[in-house]
Design a protein around this motif. Structure first.
Motif, PDB file in Angstrom:
ATOM      1  N   SER A  35       0.834  -1.194   0.000  1.00  0.00           N
ATOM      2  CA  SER A  35       0.000   0.000   0.000  1.00  0.00           C
ATOM      3  C   SER A  35       0.874   1.252   0.000  1.00  0.00           C
ATOM      4  O   SER A  35       0.643   2.190  -0.762  1.00  0.00           O
ATOM      5  N   ASN A  39       1.185   3.938  -3.078  1.00  0.00           N
ATOM      6  CA  ASN A  39       0.982   5.376  -2.873  1.00  0.00           C
ATOM      7  C   ASN A  39       2.192   6.174  -3.333  1.00  0.00           C
ATOM      8  O   ASN A  39       2.062   7.226  -3.971  1.00  0.00           O
ATOM      9  N   ASN A  42       2.247   6.148  -7.100  1.00  0.00           N
ATOM     10  CA  ASN A  42       1.190   7.030  -7.599  1.00  0.00           C
ATOM     11  C   ASN A  42       1.603   8.491  -7.505  1.00  0.00           C
ATOM     12  O   ASN A  42       1.380   9.278  -8.429  1.00  0.00           O
ATOM     13  N   ASN A  43       2.228   8.863  -6.386  1.00  0.00           N
ATOM     14  CA  ASN A  43       2.696  10.239  -6.215  1.00  0.00           C
ATOM     15  C   ASN A  43       3.787  10.586  -7.221  1.00  0.00           C
ATOM     16  O   ASN A  43       3.800  11.688  -7.776  1.00  0.00           O
ATOM     17  N   GLU A  96      -6.241   6.403  -5.969  1.00  0.00           N
ATOM     18  CA  GLU A  96      -5.900   5.985  -4.616  1.00  0.00           C
ATOM     19  C   GLU A  96      -6.721   4.755  -4.257  1.00  0.00           C
ATOM     20  O   GLU A  96      -7.930   4.732  -4.432  1.00  0.00           O
TER      21      GLU A  96
END
Length: 98
Positions: A35, A39, A42-43, A96
């Motif tokens: 997770s 994240n 993704n950022n 997200e």
């Protein structure tokens, strides 16, 4: 003979229960780790997409200063192209997950 196999079965059941508990702990740790990694990725992708958009906006502003558009049709066309580009880029923005 039946009595000697019963402790072995209990021992085996105990070992399997312990393995199951360890696997559940591992699953929890991996889920949290993935997770966090998801994240972070993704950022990073969002930053990679945001930087060119910001540069394009600055270039458009500079171009507008150099060559101001007096024709409203060209402005509307540029706005629709910009919106289409943003929509297209928005399609690739990371989602997200919870």
């Amino acid at each position: 003979m039946m009595n000697s196999s019963l402790p072995e079965k209990e021992k085996l059941l105990s070992m399997l229960t312990e393995i199951h508990d360890q696997l559940e702990e591992l699953e929890t740790v991996l889920e949290a780790s993935f997770s966090d990694l998801r994240n972070q990725m993704n950022n990073e992708e969002l930053n990679k997409l945001s930087a060119p958009v910001q540069r394009l906006s600055k270039l458009e502003e500079e171009l507008d200063k150099i060559n101001p558009t007096t024709n409203e049709a060209n402005t509307e066309q540029n706005n629709s192209v910009a919106k289409a580009l943003k929509l297209e880029m928005g399609f690739w923005l990371p989602i997200e997950y919870e």
